[in-house]
Design a protein around this motif. Structure first.
Motif, PDB file in Angstrom:
ATOM      1  N   ARG A 131     -30.400  -5.983   2.000  1.00 55.13           N
ATOM      2  CA  ARG A 131     -30.033  -4.686   1.436  1.00 55.13           C
ATOM      3  C   ARG A 131     -28.811  -4.888   0.563  1.00 55.13           C
ATOM      4  O   ARG A 131     -28.319  -5.995   0.399  1.00 55.13           O
ATOM      5  N   THR A 132     -28.315  -3.780   0.049  1.00 56.40           N
ATOM      6  CA  THR A 132     -27.166  -3.870  -0.850  1.00 56.40           C
ATOM      7  C   THR A 132     -25.935  -4.440  -0.132  1.00 56.40           C
ATOM      8  O   THR A 132     -25.728  -4.180   1.052  1.00 56.40           O
ATOM      9  N   THR A 133     -25.137  -5.204  -0.876  1.00 51.18           N
ATOM     10  CA  THR A 133     -23.940  -5.793  -0.276  1.00 51.18           C
ATOM     11  C   THR A 133     -22.698  -4.961  -0.560  1.00 51.18           C
ATOM     12  O   THR A 133     -21.596  -5.366  -0.208  1.00 51.18           O
ATOM     13  N   ASN A 137     -24.020   0.868  -4.659  1.00 54.04           N
ATOM     14  CA  ASN A 137     -25.360   0.729  -5.222  1.00 54.04           C
ATOM     15  C   ASN A 137     -26.386   0.786  -4.096  1.00 54.04           C
ATOM     16  O   ASN A 137     -26.152   0.235  -3.021  1.00 54.04           O
ATOM     17  N   ARG A 138     -27.497   1.443  -4.390  1.00 58.18           N
ATOM     18  CA  ARG A 138     -28.592   1.454  -3.413  1.00 58.18           C
ATOM     19  C   ARG A 138     -29.660   0.492  -3.933  1.00 58.18           C
ATOM     20  O   ARG A 138     -30.502   0.874  -4.754  1.00 58.18           O
ATOM     21  N   ARG A 177     -33.541  -1.676  -7.763  1.00 55.76           N
ATOM     22  CA  ARG A 177     -32.730  -0.451  -7.649  1.00 55.76           C
ATOM     23  C   ARG A 177     -33.623   0.642  -7.084  1.00 55.76           C
ATOM     24  O   ARG A 177     -34.670   0.950  -7.656  1.00 55.76           O
ATOM     25  N   TYR A 266     -33.010   2.685   3.049  1.00 59.63           N
ATOM     26  CA  TYR A 266     -32.764   1.348   3.594  1.00 59.63           C
ATOM     27  C   TYR A 266     -34.065   0.764   4.096  1.00 59.63           C
ATOM     28  O   TYR A 266     -34.285   0.634   5.300  1.00 59.63           O
TER      29      TYR A 266
ATOM     30  N   GLN B  33     -20.113 -11.462   3.686  1.00 63.79           N
ATOM     31  CA  GLN B  33     -20.396 -10.300   2.833  1.00 63.79           C
ATOM     32  C   GLN B  33     -21.877 -10.259   2.442  1.00 63.79           C
ATOM     33  O   GLN B  33     -22.481  -9.192   2.381  1.00 63.79           O
ATOM     34  N   LEU B  34     -22.434 -11.435   2.188  1.00 63.05           N
ATOM     35  CA  LEU B  34     -23.829 -11.508   1.751  1.00 63.05           C
ATOM     36  C   LEU B  34     -24.812 -11.382   2.913  1.00 63.05           C
ATOM     37  O   LEU B  34     -25.853 -10.735   2.787  1.00 63.05           O
ATOM     38  N   ALA B  37     -22.709  -8.197   6.214  1.00 58.26           N
ATOM     39  CA  ALA B  37     -22.285  -6.841   5.831  1.00 58.26           C
ATOM     40  C   ALA B  37     -23.464  -5.882   5.593  1.00 58.26           C
ATOM     41  O   ALA B  37     -23.428  -4.744   6.067  1.00 58.26           O
ATOM     42  N   PRO B  38     -24.542  -6.310   4.882  1.00 53.74           N
ATOM     43  CA  PRO B  38     -25.658  -5.366   4.687  1.00 53.74           C
ATOM     44  C   PRO B  38     -26.311  -4.933   5.993  1.00 53.74           C
ATOM     45  O   PRO B  38     -26.839  -3.834   6.090  1.00 53.74           O
ATOM     46  N   VAL B  46     -20.940   0.204   3.443  1.00 54.75           N
ATOM     47  CA  VAL B  46     -21.061  -1.240   3.680  1.00 54.75           C
ATOM     48  C   VAL B  46     -19.639  -1.811   3.701  1.00 54.75           C
ATOM     49  O   VAL B  46     -18.889  -1.610   2.742  1.00 54.75           O
ATOM     50  N   PHE B  80     -21.801 -11.113  -6.952  1.00 56.70           N
ATOM     51  CA  PHE B  80     -22.880 -11.032  -5.980  1.00 56.70           C
ATOM     52  C   PHE B  80     -23.298  -9.596  -5.661  1.00 56.70           C
ATOM     53  O   PHE B  80     -24.293  -9.375  -4.985  1.00 56.70           O
ATOM     54  N   SER B  81     -22.527  -8.615  -6.129  1.00 59.33           N
ATOM     55  CA  SER B  81     -22.955  -7.227  -5.915  1.00 59.33           C
ATOM     56  C   SER B  81     -23.655  -6.743  -7.190  1.00 59.33           C
ATOM     57  O   SER B  81     -23.897  -7.531  -8.099  1.00 59.33           O
ATOM     58  N   GLN B  82     -23.939  -5.459  -7.277  1.00 56.17           N
ATOM     59  CA  GLN B  82     -24.683  -4.951  -8.439  1.00 56.17           C
ATOM     60  C   GLN B  82     -23.827  -4.112  -9.381  1.00 56.17           C
ATOM     61  O   GLN B  82     -24.322  -3.581 -10.358  1.00 56.17           O
ATOM     62  N   TYR B 138     -19.368   4.306 -14.772  1.00 55.45           N
ATOM     63  CA  TYR B 138     -20.431   3.788 -13.894  1.00 55.45           C
ATOM     64  C   TYR B 138     -20.873   4.860 -12.902  1.00 55.45           C
ATOM     65  O   TYR B 138     -22.023   4.901 -12.500  1.00 55.45           O
ATOM     66  N   ARG B 149     -18.598   7.706  -0.742  1.00 53.81           N
ATOM     67  CA  ARG B 149     -18.542   6.242  -0.822  1.00 53.81           C
ATOM     68  C   ARG B 149     -17.182   5.703  -0.370  1.00 53.81           C
ATOM     69  O   ARG B 149     -17.107   4.893   0.551  1.00 53.81           O
TER      70      ARG B 149
END
Lengths: 310, 208
Positions: A131-133, A137-138, A177, A266, B33-34, B37-38, B46, B80-82, B138, B149
């Motif tokens: 899943r997202t880290t 972001n989803r 996404r 999720y 984290q990779l 964390a998810p 997260v 590594f994130s989006q 963003y 968030r």
């Protein structure tokens, strides 16, 4: 004259901070201005080759967490809810059989009318590995990448409906996404009223229909389906049902909340990436009566015995 | 003569951490984290393990090293994130500099002050992250960004940071006490019987 001992110059922390901050701002600007084929986007795609194995390991490490989550959900389920779900399951099983019959009939009729599907879509099965880290972001990561023919923009569906779109592609993995992300948007229509709208995600994880004027008909419970407008998502994929409608007389548009057929926030498990090209619209030339006679003579007839029942 | 027990919580590493150990901690943070964390995310929150590690390192190391460390880990997080690349790098660079400028006087003397500083830094860090994302376009709604968030993530991270700091201090205390002259060293086994029970009870009061 004695020389002073050589001592290495120490760079001030303030200067280092200013330099690195400026570098970060430059990176941010480049990332925002460049396209998907820019160097930083490519760097991120390349880094997915490194992160994919770690995320695969993470998937196994996450199994106990998922199992605990499922067990908690099952233990706290209301018996009435379970009974209701069983009843609905039986109803849906009957409905699936009926729909299967309709699908076969539809294929036969399409064959008769020479209608060719505009979307030459070939599903490519994939497994969600992460899943997202981050919290902003989803997204989910799947275990298929550019080596499997995945490219940016391809739609991703689960067993129950549309799930999202490929956003970045590495050699062995890709990022999807999800529809619930605020940056997602899909052109849709409502099944019964045929009202067209744009569906988008939100910060709070809900799906909203935008640009539905106050006089447009919308019914609670009707299905929301992709319209194919825009060419990103193919037409006819189910997303969910209208959950609630509310508006003020002073508003320009209605606020419509959509409940997805599957909880896409999720997801875990398997998905399909539709790898066909949407632009590959094929037209069958009209068949002349003489050709039709020839084709009917070589087959066993047009009444549904040409193998579609398999 | 019974050995003197250090009742104050050892704040960790008054000296700067070895670069090799820092690199290992950074690598571990990225992997966590990779991979982890998810899986421990609660709804949309997260935990940002990289931010937690960077803040704790910044509180215990000189400014230049901390700043460079913050930049590298922030860049890794961005990569590594989006989200947009450069945001977390900028944030962790500035935060590391600010925190390591303060640490010499205040944070090395008392672990509770350090804990308080980490929690405040996490809250500020997440809020600033949300604000930067809105400023660069963003994210669109600042209120929703902060409420849905930033705040949940900051609270979750603060809880994780408390756990990390308690474990670290516990390990540091054991390390100090196991050294020659420490309470659990062989030399002081005699003295241990007489003073340890009392010492532990006092220490518990200080800890919790």
């Amino acid at each position: 004259m004695a020389l002073a001992p050589h001592r290495p110059k120490r760079v001030s922390a303030g200067i280092v901070t200013i330099v690195l901050s400026l570098l970060s701002i430059v990176l941010m600007t480049v990332w925002l201005l460049e396209g998907a084929s820019g160097p930083l986007h490519k760097l991120r795609a390349g880094s997915m080759a490194v992160t994919a194995p770690i995320q695969q390991v993470g998937r196994f490490l996450g199994l106990p967490f998922n199992a605990a989550n499922n067990a908690t959900s099952n233990m706290t389920a209301d018996p009435e809810d379970v009974a209701e779900l069983r009843r609905r399951n039986e109803e849906l099983q009957a409905l699936v059989l009926l729909l299967k019959e309709h699908r076969l009939e539809n294929e036969r009729l399409k064959d008769l009318l020479r209608i060719v599907d505009a979307y030459n879509l070939a599903p490519c099965g994939a497994r969600i590995i992460s899943r997202t880290t981050d919290s902003w972001n989803r997204t989910v990561t799947i275990d298929k990448g550019s080596l499997d023919g995945i490219t940016i923009g391809m739609p991703v569906v689960s067993a129950n409906g549309l799930m999202g779109q490929i956003e970045s592609v590495g050699p062995f993995s890709s990022t999807v996404r999800l529809l619930t992300d605020p940056r997602s948007g899909v052109a849709v229509y409502l099944q019964e009223t045929r009202t067209e709208a744009v569906m988008s995600g939100s910060q709070e994880g809900l799906l909203y229909l935008s640009y539905i004027s106050l006089d447009a008909p919308v019914n609670e419970g009707e299905a929301v389906i992709t319209s194919g407008v825009g060419g990103v998502y193919p037409k006819g994929i189910v997303i969910g049902v209208v959950f609630s409608i509310f508006y003020n007389p002073t508003d320009m548009y209605k606020t419509v909340v959509v409940a997805p057929v599957e909880w896409v926030d999720y997801p875990i498990g398997e998905v399909s990436v539709l790898t066909g090209r949407q632009s590959e619209v094929t037209y069958k030339p009209p068949v002349s009566p003489s050709q039709e006679d020839q084709s009917t003579s070589t087959t066993s007839g047009l009444t549904g015995t040409t193998g579609e029942g398999s | 003569m019974s050995p003197k027990r250090d009742h104050s919580f050892n704040p960790g590493t008054p000296k700067q951490t070895h670069p090799g150990i820092l690199a290992l901690i950074g690598l571990l943070a990225v992997v966590l984290q990779l991979a982890i964390a998810p899986n421990i995310a609660i709804v949309s929150a997260v935990p940002n393990i990289i931010m937690i590690v960077t803040i704790i390192v910044a509180l215990n190391n000189p400014a230049t090293r901390s700043t460079i460390y913050g930049f590298i880990l922030g860049f890794c997080y961005d990569l590594f994130s989006q989200g947009p690349i450069g945001v977390m790098a900028l944030l962790l660079t500035v935060m590391s500099f600010a925190l390591s400028a303060f640490n010499k006087d205040a944070f090395q003397s008392n672990w509770i002050i350090e804990l308080f500083a980490v929690v405040i830094a996490l809250l500020l860090g997440e809020l600033l992250h949300g604000i930067i994302l809105v400023v660069i376009g963003y994210d669109s709604n600042i209120l929703y960004s902060l409420v849905f968030r930033s705040l949940p993530s900051a609270i979750y991270e603060a809880i994780v940071a408390v756990v990390v700091l308690v474990i670290r201090n516990y390990l540091n205390n054991r390390k100090v006490n196991n050294k020659p002259g420490g309470l659990t060293s062989r030399k002081n086994k005699q003295g241990r019987k007489g003073t340890l029970v009392k010492g532990r009870s006092i220490q518990r009061k200080i800890r919790f």
